[in-house]
Design a protein around this motif. Structure first.
Motif, short mmCIF file in Angstrom:
data_model
loop_
_atom_site.label_atom_id
_atom_site.label_comp_id
_atom_site.label_asym_id
_atom_site.label_seq_id
_atom_site.Cartn_x
_atom_site.Cartn_y
_atom_site.Cartn_z
N PHE A 137 2.11 60.43 25.82
CA PHE A 137 1.67 59.92 24.52
C PHE A 137 0.50 58.94 24.67
CE2 PHE A 137 6.17 60.33 22.42
CZ PHE A 137 6.11 61.71 22.60
N ALA A 138 0.56 58.10 25.68
CA ALA A 138 -0.47 57.07 25.87
C ALA A 138 -1.82 57.68 26.23
CB ALA A 138 -0.03 56.08 26.95
N ARG A 139 -1.83 58.92 26.65
CA ARG A 139 -3.08 59.57 27.07
C ARG A 139 -3.71 60.39 25.95
NH1 ARG A 139 -1.47 62.86 32.28
NH2 ARG A 139 -3.73 63.17 32.38
N LEU A 140 -3.09 60.41 24.77
CA LEU A 140 -3.64 61.17 23.66
C LEU A 140 -4.80 60.42 23.02
CD1 LEU A 140 -0.27 62.28 21.98
CD2 LEU A 140 -1.77 63.67 23.43
N ASP A 141 -5.79 61.17 22.56
CA ASP A 141 -6.93 60.60 21.86
C ASP A 141 -6.55 60.42 20.39
OD1 ASP A 141 -9.31 60.01 20.58
OD2 ASP A 141 -10.48 61.56 21.58
N LYS A 142 -6.29 59.18 19.99
CA LYS A 142 -5.80 58.90 18.64
C LYS A 142 -6.83 59.21 17.56
CE LYS A 142 -2.85 55.13 20.28
NZ LYS A 142 -2.60 53.68 20.17
N SER A 143 -8.09 59.28 17.92
CA SER A 143 -9.12 59.61 16.94
C SER A 143 -9.20 61.11 16.69
CB SER A 143 -10.49 59.11 17.42
OG SER A 143 -10.95 59.87 18.53
N ARG A 144 -8.48 61.88 17.50
CA ARG A 144 -8.59 63.34 17.45
C ARG A 144 -7.27 64.03 17.13
NH1 ARG A 144 -10.14 67.12 22.62
NH2 ARG A 144 -11.27 68.76 21.49
N GLN A 435 -15.04 86.30 -1.85
CA GLN A 435 -15.23 86.52 -0.42
C GLN A 435 -15.12 85.22 0.36
OE1 GLN A 435 -15.72 89.58 1.04
NE2 GLN A 435 -15.46 90.50 -0.99
N VAL A 436 -14.56 85.31 1.56
CA VAL A 436 -14.53 84.19 2.50
C VAL A 436 -15.65 84.38 3.51
CG1 VAL A 436 -13.17 83.02 4.28
CG2 VAL A 436 -12.03 83.90 2.24
N ASP A 437 -16.33 83.29 3.85
CA ASP A 437 -17.37 83.34 4.88
C ASP A 437 -16.70 83.28 6.25
OD1 ASP A 437 -19.46 83.05 6.61
OD2 ASP A 437 -20.43 81.40 5.53
N ASN A 438 -16.59 84.42 6.89
CA ASN A 438 -15.92 84.50 8.19
C ASN A 438 -16.69 83.82 9.31
OD1 ASN A 438 -13.63 86.07 7.43
ND2 ASN A 438 -14.93 87.88 7.31
N ASN A 439 -17.97 83.54 9.08
CA ASN A 439 -18.81 83.03 10.16
C ASN A 439 -18.86 81.51 10.23
OD1 ASN A 439 -19.68 85.65 11.01
ND2 ASN A 439 -21.00 85.74 9.20
N TYR A 440 -18.41 80.84 9.19
CA TYR A 440 -18.46 79.39 9.20
C TYR A 440 -17.30 78.82 10.02
CZ TYR A 440 -18.78 74.55 7.79
OH TYR A 440 -18.90 73.18 7.82
N ARG A 441 -17.53 77.69 10.66
CA ARG A 441 -16.47 77.01 11.37
C ARG A 441 -16.38 75.55 10.92
NH1 ARG A 441 -15.48 81.41 11.70
NH2 ARG A 441 -15.16 82.74 13.51
N GLY A 442 -15.18 75.11 10.63
CA GLY A 442 -14.96 73.74 10.20
C GLY A 442 -15.11 72.76 11.35
N GLU A 443 -14.90 71.50 11.04
CA GLU A 443 -15.04 70.43 12.02
C GLU A 443 -13.68 69.87 12.39
OE1 GLU A 443 -17.53 67.52 10.20
OE2 GLU A 443 -19.31 68.81 10.16
N GLU A 444 -13.63 69.24 13.56
CA GLU A 444 -12.42 68.48 13.90
C GLU A 444 -12.30 67.28 12.98
OE1 GLU A 444 -11.75 67.28 17.90
OE2 GLU A 444 -12.29 69.23 18.76
N LEU A 445 -11.10 67.04 12.51
CA LEU A 445 -10.84 65.82 11.75
C LEU A 445 -10.92 64.63 12.69
CD1 LEU A 445 -7.78 67.00 9.61
CD2 LEU A 445 -10.17 66.86 8.88
N ARG A 446 -11.33 63.51 12.12
CA ARG A 446 -11.35 62.25 12.88
C ARG A 446 -10.49 61.23 12.17
NH1 ARG A 446 -12.31 64.70 16.68
NH2 ARG A 446 -14.21 64.80 17.93
N PHE A 447 -9.75 60.45 12.97
CA PHE A 447 -8.75 59.53 12.45
C PHE A 447 -9.06 58.10 12.85
CE2 PHE A 447 -6.92 63.67 13.41
CZ PHE A 447 -6.36 64.02 12.20
N GLY A 448 -8.64 57.19 11.99
CA GLY A 448 -8.76 55.78 12.31
C GLY A 448 -10.00 55.13 11.73
#
Length: 448
Positions: A137-144, A435-448
């Protein structure tokens, strides 16, 4: 920098609905929120006429199972994020019970790689607790990483944390949010044996007995233990998919930002009740079980009273062949992410919720609870995760509309008056109503 004007919508945000317009940029931000006569500061290259539509923040679903890696015969990140985009869900948090399970740092990193490679909407992933991995747990990136997932009831593999000393180590081992599935396995096993004996001459126990097996007592015993341990440790506990009126006594009313212990209700438990097993059978079999109408109605009241903090889905697709059987043989879980927002808006029409309350519980509260940066609200400078929904546009769920790979929904044949007209993820149109745009990619959420 291209600017797009979403013109003349009813903007639902932070407890009010007001006519206005919003400017978004191709850099993914909300540049201007034009309400109360505020003028446009500069011309826009594109205008989208939103007259007659409501503009909401994109829904944030803190509880999905996208089945990737290892279970992609029934779902995968691309197919299920397509469903999310088509449903106005712009951010998801994926659960760890995949193959391999997301219970090691290497598996977690591999999960993030898959999400970044395949997910159309924004995303994060939970780290799964086991009886023995608290040191990680202590090694997890809390922002990610959005949180720790704790199975106190049922799970596959080694993810059932059932030793009291291990539970205490989980609750005392992190200041991250602990999202807990609470069902007592001892009570469930006892009930299972009882109904196996009662229906010994039949192939399976009827699915109508599922809420008797995975009973209210099983839920309360486990959730009350989780609350007790969290309070002892000063831990942040989020009780997932509450399904009983009795459990609500464990939670306090009030704004989510002031709570250490919070609760989630899932769309399935807000829509269905025990009587629906007669017509839908195992299609609505899930864990915890769909229970009585009294339980369902209590959950609805708890949302309005701010006892329950978040509405999510526990989106859990399976092949329709895996749903065959009864209370014991049919697998538990259903695909809900594509139709979660319109389902809750339909309850607005029925007078169960206000549209402002739906936005609070599906958009604002998840952002506040998890500390998601710059999402969940329609604010200048925030990421442009938005959804245009149109009322008074009747339509019916048909198989051809279903985006999930499993290809079925317990809502097939059900009609809705609200329609998702356009979904924006980081200012990009990922769904245009058809239609859904199959080519787009979302971003990682950031926390804190």
């Amino acid at each position: 920098m291209k600017r797009t004007l979403l013109h003349n919508a009813l903007i639902v945000n932070e407890g009010q609905t007001i006519q206005g317009s919003v400017v978004i940029t191709d850099q993914g931000r909300i540049a201007e929120v034009l309400v109360n006569g505020k003028p446009l500061s500069a011309p826009c290259e594109e205008t989208i006429d939103a007259t007659g539509c409501y503009l909401l923040p994109g829904a944030i679903d803190d509880h999905v199972h996208f089945r990737d890696p290892g279970l992609t015969h029934k779902a995968d990140i691309l197919s299920e994020s397509r469903a999310a985009a088509a449903g106005g869900v712009t951010s998801i948090m994926d659960m760890p019970n995949t193959v391999p399970q997301t219970t090691t740092l290497d598996a977690l990193e591999a999960k993030f790689d898959l999400l970044n490679e395949r997910c159309i909407v924004n995303h994060s992933a939970y780290f799964g607790a086991t009886n023995t991995n608290q040191a990680d747990f202590a090694r997890l990136d809390k922002s990610r990483v959005c949180g720790i997932k704790l199975f106190m009831g049922s799970s596959t593999g080694n993810m059932l944390v059932d030793r009291l000393e291990s539970l205490r180590a989980v609750f005392g081992g992190t200041d991250m949010l602990i999202a807990a599935h609470c069902e007592d396995p001892v009570i469930i096993n006892k009930n299972t044996q009882k109904y196996k004996a009662q229906y010994a001459d039949e192939d399976d126990v009827p699915v109508s007995k599922h809420p008797n097996i995975r009973s209210s007592a099983a839920c309360y015993a486990s959730s009350s233990l989780a609350v007790k341990l969290a309070r002892e440790a000063g831990a942040r506990l989020h009780v997932l998919h509450l399904s009983t009126a009795r459990e609500l006594s464990l939670l306090d009313a009030g704004p989510v930002s002031g709570k250490q212990i919070t609760g989630e209700a899932c769309v399935s438990h807000l829509l269905f009740s025990q009587t629906d097993y007669r017509t839908l059978g195992t299609l609505i079999k899930c864990n915890p079980a769909v229970k009585s109408k009294a339980d369902r109605d209590a959950l609805r009241r708890a949302i309005n009273a701010d006892v329950i903090d978040v509405i999510a889905t526990d989106h859990a697709p399976h092949l329709i062949t895996e749903k065959k059987g009864g209370a014991l043989k049919a697998v538990s879980g259903m695909p809900m992410v594509q139709f979660s927002l319109v389902s809750m808006l339909q309850l607005v029409n029925e007078g169960v919720f206000t549209i402002e309350k739906v936005v609070e519980k599906m958009c604002h509260a998840p952002a506040l609870l998890y500390g998601i940066r710059e999402r969940g609200f329609i604010r200048e400078g925030y990421r442009a995760d938005l959804v245009l929904v149109r009322p008074d546009r009747p339509w019916t769920v048909e198989k051809s509309l279903i985006q999930s790979k499993c290809g079925w929904s317990p809502l097939e044949g059900r009609s809705f008056d609200w329609q998702v007209e356009r979904t924006f993820v980081n200012g990009h149109t990922v769904f245009d109503g058809t239609q859904v745009d199959n080519n787009y990619r979302g971003e990682e959420l950031r926390f804190g």
